[in-house]
Design a protein around this motif. Structure first.
Motif, short mmCIF file in Angstrom:
data_model
loop_
_atom_site.label_atom_id
_atom_site.label_comp_id
_atom_site.label_asym_id
_atom_site.label_seq_id
_atom_site.Cartn_x
_atom_site.Cartn_y
_atom_site.Cartn_z
N GLY A 208 0.78 -1.22 0.00
CA GLY A 208 0.00 0.00 0.00
C GLY A 208 0.82 1.28 0.00
N ILE A 209 0.22 2.35 0.54
CA ILE A 209 0.78 3.70 0.45
C ILE A 209 1.87 3.90 1.51
CG2 ILE A 209 0.24 6.16 0.54
CD1 ILE A 209 -2.67 5.42 -0.15
N GLY A 210 3.02 4.40 1.06
CA GLY A 210 4.13 4.70 1.95
C GLY A 210 4.85 5.95 1.47
N ILE A 211 5.91 6.32 2.18
CA ILE A 211 6.70 7.51 1.85
C ILE A 211 8.08 7.07 1.38
CG2 ILE A 211 7.65 9.68 2.70
CD1 ILE A 211 5.54 9.69 4.86
N TYR A 212 8.51 7.63 0.28
CA TYR A 212 9.86 7.35 -0.23
C TYR A 212 10.86 8.18 0.57
CZ TYR A 212 13.89 7.58 -3.36
OH TYR A 212 15.16 7.55 -3.89
N ARG A 213 11.86 7.51 1.16
CA ARG A 213 12.86 8.20 1.98
C ARG A 213 14.23 8.27 1.31
NH1 ARG A 213 10.05 11.47 4.94
NH2 ARG A 213 8.71 10.48 6.53
N GLY A 214 14.42 7.62 0.20
CA GLY A 214 15.70 7.69 -0.49
C GLY A 214 16.30 6.31 -0.73
N LEU A 215 17.53 6.30 -1.25
CA LEU A 215 18.25 5.06 -1.51
C LEU A 215 19.22 4.77 -0.37
CD1 LEU A 215 19.09 5.51 -5.32
CD2 LEU A 215 17.37 4.01 -4.34
N GLU A 216 19.28 3.51 0.04
CA GLU A 216 20.21 3.11 1.09
C GLU A 216 20.89 1.80 0.67
OE1 GLU A 216 18.94 3.00 5.10
OE2 GLU A 216 17.56 4.72 4.89
N THR A 217 22.14 1.66 1.08
CA THR A 217 22.88 0.43 0.80
C THR A 217 22.77 -0.50 2.00
OG1 THR A 217 24.43 1.63 -0.62
CG2 THR A 217 25.12 -0.53 0.19
N ILE A 218 22.20 -1.67 1.77
CA ILE A 218 21.97 -2.66 2.82
C ILE A 218 22.87 -3.88 2.55
CG2 ILE A 218 20.28 -4.11 3.99
CD1 ILE A 218 19.83 -1.13 4.36
N THR A 219 23.58 -4.34 3.59
CA THR A 219 24.42 -5.52 3.45
C THR A 219 23.60 -6.76 3.80
OG1 THR A 219 26.40 -4.26 4.00
CG2 THR A 219 26.53 -6.66 4.18
N ALA A 220 23.48 -7.68 2.82
CA ALA A 220 22.74 -8.92 3.03
C ALA A 220 23.56 -10.07 2.49
CB ALA A 220 21.39 -8.85 2.31
N LEU A 221 23.73 -11.13 3.34
CA LEU A 221 24.53 -12.30 2.97
C LEU A 221 25.95 -11.90 2.58
CD1 LEU A 221 21.88 -14.30 0.88
CD2 LEU A 221 22.47 -14.58 3.31
N GLY A 222 26.45 -10.86 3.24
CA GLY A 222 27.81 -10.43 3.02
C GLY A 222 28.04 -9.59 1.79
#
Length: 387
Positions: free
Chosen positions: A193-207
């Motif tokens: 549903g409806i949300g707010i865009y906060r920007g791009l972020e770099t997330i570390t997953a599985l190294g």
């Protein structure tokens, strides 16, 4: 090779190469030409003298006067010119595409000019004189030489403006799409549903690092969506709206309610369509002779969507049933050309046509376009506005 051998070579997909490994610089170019003869070709007249050779070719005939004059059939004039040139040599008509070549062949046959061959290279021309051939050579202008005349599509139909095809949105273009969003914009996730865009972020997953789109929902909950899944998002239609709760049932309830409403509307549309299918309408079909010529006046390259829309509209007009079609497209996508061809078919079938525009300025612009496209045809074009 050095970059690929690095220990961290998987850290980046982009492996740049030095320009000198791909291209010749000025010094290398001059060294490559050293000891070789150079020849420069020019279409412009040059003063005679040492080192100047006249190949004997001259600029070809342009049919711009015939395109502008009332009461002059363009392809009749072309046919007379071809007959004259075939007496002294071979003639080649150069078109931009396979479709253009087939269209020209059909138009020539309508003028009683038969026997035109299709060639793919210059060596396919027969020896002697009198041959007429069509080739896909994207020449801006034709030329005349001893024993050979080349007429380009642009010489006959005028300047051709080729527009690049509009590619469909793909997930690989996520950077462009994400860049069009600003922090604080309201978006809609197909599942949450409806949300707010906060920007791009770099997330570390599985190294491994992943570029993600940060979305905030009611209560401060956050969702990190990988950029390659941006097709799950769309803009919200308003600047303000109530945020949905992440994992709540409100959004699913909204979707279910909307689906029921869509089913009701669909049922009404089906009933209306059934009633329309029982009605009879005019059967309007394009005239065989000048339809191709009218289409050839279009100075752009038709897009796939545009050709599909034209085919659908003509199918509606020839079906003998009332038309129920809406053609949608952004500015410059070619909607007017669809209307022009439908107008041509209706007018040449003896039916009056009214083209309605929302403003006087747009009415004037359409009037000028229609007058230009219908020039020389047995159709009267008039403008009716507040003036």
């Amino acid at each position: 090779l050095h970059a690929l051998g690095e220990k961290a070579r998987l850290g980046s997909v982009y492996k740049p190469a030095a320009p000198e490994l791909l291209y010749l610089d000025d010094a290398a170019w001059k060294a490559a030409l050293k000891g070789r003869a150079e020849r420069q070709f020019t279409p412009h007249p040059q003063p005679s003298g040492p080192g100047v050779l006249d190949a004997g070719a001259r600029a070809g005939r342009d049919f711009a006067p015939e395109r502008q004059r009332e009461g002059v059939h363009l392809f009749t004039a072309l046919g007379a010119y071809l007959a004259e040139k075939r007496k002294v040599g071979n003639v080649v008509i150069a078109t931009y595409s396979e479709g253009s070549r087939e269209r020209f062949k059909s138009l020539l046959e309508d003028e009683g000019i038969s026997g035109a061959g299709l060639i793919s290279r210059f060596g396919d021309l027969p020896e002697g004189k009198g041959a007429l051939a069509l080739a896909v050579w994207p020449l801006e202008s034709g030329f005349e030489a001893k024993g050979l005349t080349v007429v380009s599509e642009q010489n006959v139909l005028g300047e051709r403006l080729v527009r690049p095809f509009n590619r469909r949105k793909r997930a690989e273009n996520y950077l462009t799409e994400a860049a069009s969003l600003s922090p604080g914009d309201l978006i809609v996730h197909i599942e949450h549903g409806i949300g707010i865009y906060r920007g791009l972020e770099t997330i570390t997953a599985l190294g491994a690092p992943h570029e993600c789109i940060s979305l905030e929902y009611s209560g401060g909950d956050k969702l990190f969506l990988p950029v390659e899944n941006i097709e799950l998002l769309s803009r919200y239609g308003q600047e303000e709206g109530q945020l949905d709760r992440l994992g709540g049932g409100a959004w699913q309830a909204k979707k279910a309610k909307l689906k029921n409403r869509i089913r009701e509307i669909a049922g009404q549309l089906i009933r209306i369509a059934a009633e329309r299918a029982l009605r009879e309408g005019e059967v309007l079909t394009p005239p065989d002779h000048i339809w191709d010529e009218f289409c050839a006046r279009f100075p752009y390259q038709e897009t796939d969507d545009q050709l599909a829309a034209i085919e659908d509209v003509l199918g509606d007009m020839a079906s003998g049933r009332p038309m129920d079609r809406l053609v949608c497209g952004d500015v410059g996508f070619g909607k007017t050309e669809v209307a022009l061809r439908a107008t041509f078919v209706a007018a040449m079938s003896g039916v009056q046509v009214a083209v309605i525009a929302p403003t006087t300025l747009l009415s004037r612009q359409h009037y000028q376009n229609f007058v230009e496209r219908f020039r020389g045809l047995p159709v009267r074009v008039r403008q009716l506005s507040r003036f």
